[in-house]
Design a protein around this motif. Structure first.
Motif, mmCIF file in Angstrom:
data_model
loop_
_atom_site.group_PDB
_atom_site.id
_atom_site.type_symbol
_atom_site.label_atom_id
_atom_site.label_comp_id
_atom_site.label_asym_id
_atom_site.label_seq_id
_atom_site.Cartn_x
_atom_site.Cartn_y
_atom_site.Cartn_z
ATOM 1 N N SER A 113 0.831 -1.341 0.184
ATOM 2 C CA SER A 113 0.149 0.000 -0.094
ATOM 3 C C SER A 113 0.763 1.152 0.044
ATOM 4 O O SER A 113 1.850 1.272 0.556
ATOM 5 N N SER A 114 0.410 2.336 -0.541
ATOM 6 C CA SER A 114 1.045 3.851 -0.845
ATOM 7 C C SER A 114 0.349 4.704 -1.102
ATOM 8 O O SER A 114 -0.815 4.380 -1.691
ATOM 9 N N PRO A 115 0.629 5.860 -0.872
ATOM 10 C CA PRO A 115 -0.239 6.861 -1.490
ATOM 11 C C PRO A 115 -0.278 7.108 -2.772
ATOM 12 O O PRO A 115 -1.430 7.599 -3.304
ATOM 13 N N LEU A 116 0.636 6.403 -3.648
ATOM 14 C CA LEU A 116 0.356 6.300 -4.981
ATOM 15 C C LEU A 116 -0.490 5.507 -5.446
ATOM 16 O O LEU A 116 -1.320 5.825 -6.408
ATOM 17 N N GLY A 117 -0.839 4.416 -4.803
ATOM 18 C CA GLY A 117 -1.902 3.621 -4.911
ATOM 19 C C GLY A 117 -3.376 4.239 -4.897
ATOM 20 O O GLY A 117 -4.244 3.969 -5.633
ATOM 21 N N LEU A 118 -3.495 5.134 -3.763
ATOM 22 C CA LEU A 118 -4.526 5.877 -3.590
ATOM 23 C C LEU A 118 -4.893 6.927 -4.653
ATOM 24 O O LEU A 118 -5.828 6.989 -5.203
ATOM 25 N N LEU A 119 -3.657 7.475 -5.043
ATOM 26 C CA LEU A 119 -3.852 8.466 -6.129
ATOM 27 C C LEU A 119 -4.089 7.777 -7.384
ATOM 28 O O LEU A 119 -5.116 8.399 -8.247
ATOM 29 N N PHE A 120 -3.520 6.765 -7.854
ATOM 30 C CA PHE A 120 -3.974 5.879 -9.039
ATOM 31 C C PHE A 120 -5.483 5.374 -9.173
ATOM 32 O O PHE A 120 -5.999 5.395 -10.008
ATOM 33 N N ASP A 121 -5.837 4.931 -8.037
ATOM 34 C CA ASP A 121 -7.198 4.515 -7.844
ATOM 35 C C ASP A 121 -8.248 5.529 -8.168
ATOM 36 O O ASP A 121 -9.195 5.626 -8.787
ATOM 37 N N HIS A 122 -7.898 6.654 -7.321
ATOM 38 C CA HIS A 122 -8.918 7.889 -7.445
ATOM 39 C C HIS A 122 -8.769 8.541 -8.899
ATOM 40 O O HIS A 122 -9.926 8.929 -9.338
ATOM 41 N N GLY A 123 -7.635 8.436 -9.704
ATOM 42 C CA GLY A 123 -7.620 9.120 -10.793
ATOM 43 C C GLY A 123 -8.412 8.100 -11.919
ATOM 44 O O GLY A 123 -9.184 8.498 -12.691
ATOM 45 N N CYS A 124 -8.256 6.674 -11.723
ATOM 46 C CA CYS A 124 -9.188 5.933 -12.828
ATOM 47 C C CYS A 124 -10.632 6.024 -12.218
ATOM 48 O O CYS A 124 -11.458 5.972 -12.984
ATOM 49 N N ASP A 125 -10.942 6.258 -11.141
ATOM 50 C CA ASP A 125 -12.154 6.589 -10.617
ATOM 51 C C ASP A 125 -12.914 7.562 -11.438
ATOM 52 O O ASP A 125 -14.140 7.673 -11.571
ATOM 53 N N ALA A 126 -12.045 8.703 -11.328
ATOM 54 C CA ALA A 126 -12.646 10.011 -11.893
ATOM 55 C C ALA A 126 -12.583 9.831 -13.452
ATOM 56 O O ALA A 126 -13.866 10.226 -14.101
ATOM 57 N N ILE A 127 -12.150 8.801 -14.133
ATOM 58 C CA ILE A 127 -12.319 8.844 -15.522
ATOM 59 C C ILE A 127 -13.629 7.886 -15.773
ATOM 60 O O ILE A 127 -14.273 8.071 -16.615
ATOM 61 N N VAL A 128 -13.615 6.548 -14.895
ATOM 62 C CA VAL A 128 -14.858 5.914 -14.993
ATOM 63 C C VAL A 128 -15.805 7.002 -14.565
ATOM 64 O O VAL A 128 -17.287 6.563 -15.218
ATOM 65 N N THR A 129 -15.830 7.690 -13.838
ATOM 66 C CA THR A 129 -17.226 8.534 -13.615
ATOM 67 C C THR A 129 -17.675 9.134 -14.910
ATOM 68 O O THR A 129 -19.108 9.174 -15.178
ATOM 69 N N THR A 130 -16.863 9.742 -15.815
ATOM 70 C CA THR A 130 -17.159 10.182 -17.057
ATOM 71 C C THR A 130 -17.790 9.193 -17.781
ATOM 72 O O THR A 130 -18.726 9.312 -18.738
ATOM 73 N N ILE A 131 -17.035 7.969 -17.904
ATOM 74 C CA ILE A 131 -17.536 6.762 -18.741
ATOM 75 C C ILE A 131 -18.901 6.415 -18.364
ATOM 76 O O ILE A 131 -19.821 6.134 -19.447
ATOM 77 N N LEU A 132 -19.059 5.965 -17.179
ATOM 78 C CA LEU A 132 -20.438 5.720 -16.920
ATOM 79 C C LEU A 132 -21.457 6.746 -17.184
ATOM 80 O O LEU A 132 -22.545 6.216 -17.554
ATOM 81 N N ALA A 133 -21.121 7.849 -17.061
ATOM 82 C CA ALA A 133 -22.169 9.098 -17.393
ATOM 83 C C ALA A 133 -22.473 8.938 -18.872
ATOM 84 O O ALA A 133 -23.801 8.976 -19.177
ATOM 85 N N LEU A 134 -21.620 8.608 -19.800
ATOM 86 C CA LEU A 134 -21.720 8.610 -21.083
ATOM 87 C C LEU A 134 -22.484 7.325 -21.670
ATOM 88 O O LEU A 134 -23.450 7.334 -22.142
ATOM 89 N N ASN A 135 -22.097 6.245 -20.875
ATOM 90 C CA ASN A 135 -22.753 4.993 -21.090
ATOM 91 C C ASN A 135 -24.216 5.030 -20.813
ATOM 92 O O ASN A 135 -25.304 4.754 -21.351
ATOM 93 N N THR A 136 -24.521 5.737 -19.677
ATOM 94 C CA THR A 136 -25.850 5.781 -19.121
ATOM 95 C C THR A 136 -26.859 6.920 -20.150
ATOM 96 O O THR A 136 -27.970 6.336 -20.384
ATOM 97 N N CYS A 137 -26.100 7.765 -20.477
ATOM 98 C CA CYS A 137 -26.801 8.705 -21.493
ATOM 99 C C CYS A 137 -27.130 8.074 -22.827
ATOM 100 O O CYS A 137 -28.354 7.867 -23.318
ATOM 101 N N ILE A 138 -26.207 7.127 -23.188
ATOM 102 C CA ILE A 138 -26.258 6.362 -24.596
ATOM 103 C C ILE A 138 -27.569 5.296 -24.537
ATOM 104 O O ILE A 138 -28.556 5.038 -25.232
ATOM 105 N N ILE A 139 -27.406 4.450 -23.445
ATOM 106 C CA ILE A 139 -28.353 3.264 -23.120
ATOM 107 C C ILE A 139 -29.679 3.955 -22.575
ATOM 108 O O ILE A 139 -30.705 3.354 -23.350
ATOM 109 N N MET A 140 -29.692 4.813 -21.785
ATOM 110 C CA MET A 140 -31.211 5.341 -21.522
ATOM 111 C C MET A 140 -31.441 6.530 -22.633
ATOM 112 O O MET A 140 -32.669 7.009 -22.186
#
Length: 388
Positions: A113-140
């Motif tokens: 475990s490290s601060p880098l792991g937390l940063l990496f995780d949150h960065g990916c989560d931020a990207i996925v937030t956008t992807i899920l919003a777009l997926n939802t807009c398209i599917i719905m």
């Protein structure tokens, strides 16, 4: 020129002393997700598999079906989505949630475990937030209107305020129901149901009203998102009552972010937003990921949050300037809005990549770790774990 230290010397000391604090009171997490992912870590996941690799794989798994559905729908936020692709997106979303919880448990198991792991995780989560919003807009079938803007913001704003709360409370304490667990499972189920019943269910009118089902869903979820953000604000304000408003100034970046998006939407000409909404959300999604990673970096490095990244300020200024000048003139000046948007997306992506790479390299040097492999050290074997 490529190498740049985004973390100050004081921040480097903060990285070395950082300890993670937080809790997840989610019922679903406690009784289903956590036991299941712990079983996988104990019995399936190889011990030498680095947690950041798991996080990255989860991101890639999310991106693949997203671009598939985007290509099928010609990068518009509506269109007939095949049932099999709805099921695929549903499965990939659940798999991302699964891997997003495995990575932290794998880090604890391997003492990597490290601060880098937390940063990496949150960065990916931020990207996925956008992807899920777009997926939802398209599917719905939400479409390219203001509802798609709201759909994106209702994911981005609570994520920012939750991280802002974590920054000031020195820990993230999630309630019994929250978007990161129940929310993702719910949206995955919705994708699956759409695969069975078809996307047409979302264009039917709600309770015989003038509002279609997809727009009703957006309005309902946006209400919950606002409540979640207000709860984050209340937690920080009442904990730091004497200087709560001073801490609230760090919320300015998300207000600027929202204001710029709305200006672009309401003042664009030539049907710009109705033909380019997905690309516009890509632009703001990249800048949102940069903003979120910067806030999380300030948290783990114990540094003051510097607000909106300077690169985003420049890009916002260019986009808003072109939008307003074109609106006043009645036509695009020098360059079309679409061409400018694509250029700004490319620049934003490169700047964010530069930020991510250099922060990662600096963290590895400061902490003596690696990004995508586990480096065991004797002193770490006896060191208690503090991070996710």
């Amino acid at each position: 020129m490529f190498r740049y230290n985004y973390i100050t010397l004081e921040g480097e000391n903060g990285l070395r002393s950082y300890q993670y604090h937080g809790s997840d009171n989610s019922i679903l997490m406690k009784y289903v997700i956590s036991p299941f992912t712990q079983w996988q870590v104990n019995t399936i996941v190889p011990e030498l598999l680095a947690p950041n690799v798991i996080t990255l794989v989860g991101l890639i798994i999310t991106l693949i079906p997203h671009f598939m559905v985007s290509i099928i729908c010609n990068f518009q936020l509506f269109g007939e989505v095949p049932s099999w692709l709805c099921f695929m997106i549903s499965a990939s979303t659940l798999l991302y949630l699964n891997l997003d919880n495995i990575d932290g448990k794998q880090a604890r198991k391997t003492r990597s475990s490290s601060p880098l792991g937390l940063l990496f995780d949150h960065g990916c989560d931020a990207i996925v937030t956008t992807i899920l919003a777009l997926n939802t807009c398209i599917i719905m079938q939400i479409g390219n209107g203001i509802q798609s803007v709201i759909a994106f913001l209702m994911g981005a704003i609570p994520f920012f305020t939750a991280t802002w709360e974590e920054y000031y409370m020195n820990g993230l304490n999630l309630p019994i129901i929250h978007g990161a667990s129940e929310g993702i499972v719910a949206i995955s189920i919705i994708y699956g149901i759409t695969g069975v019943l078809g996307t047409s269910i979302w264009t039917e009118h709600t309770f015989n009203s003038s509002i279609i089902n997809s727009h009703f869903f957006v309005y309902l979820m946006s209400t919950l998102a606002i409540l979640s953000a207000l709860m984050n604000f209340g937690t920080v304000f009442f904990k730091h009552y004497e200087n709560g408003w001073k801490k609230a100034k760090d919320l300015i970046p998300i207000f600027v972010f929202t204001a710029v998006f709305l200006i672009v939407y309401f003042f664009s000409i030539e049907n710009f937003t109705s033909h380019n909404m997905q690309a516009i959300i890509y632009f703001f999604g990249i800048n949102f990921a940069h903003l979120m990673t910067s806030l999380q970096l300030a948290h783990v490095a114990n540094e003051p949050f510097s607000g909106t990244p300077w690169s985003s300020i420049v890009l916002y200024t260019i986009l808003v300037g072109h939008t307003l000048i074109s609106y006043l003139l009645g036509f695009s000046l020098l360059i079309s809005g679409q061409t400018l948007l694509y250029i700004l997306i490319g620049v934003a992506a490169l700047v964010y990549l530069h930020f991510v790479v250099n922060v990662s390299l600096q963290c590895t040097e400061v902490l003596g770790i690696r990004v995508f492999s586990i480096q065991k050290r004797r002193e770490e074997e006896a060191k208690p774990d503090h991070f996710i």
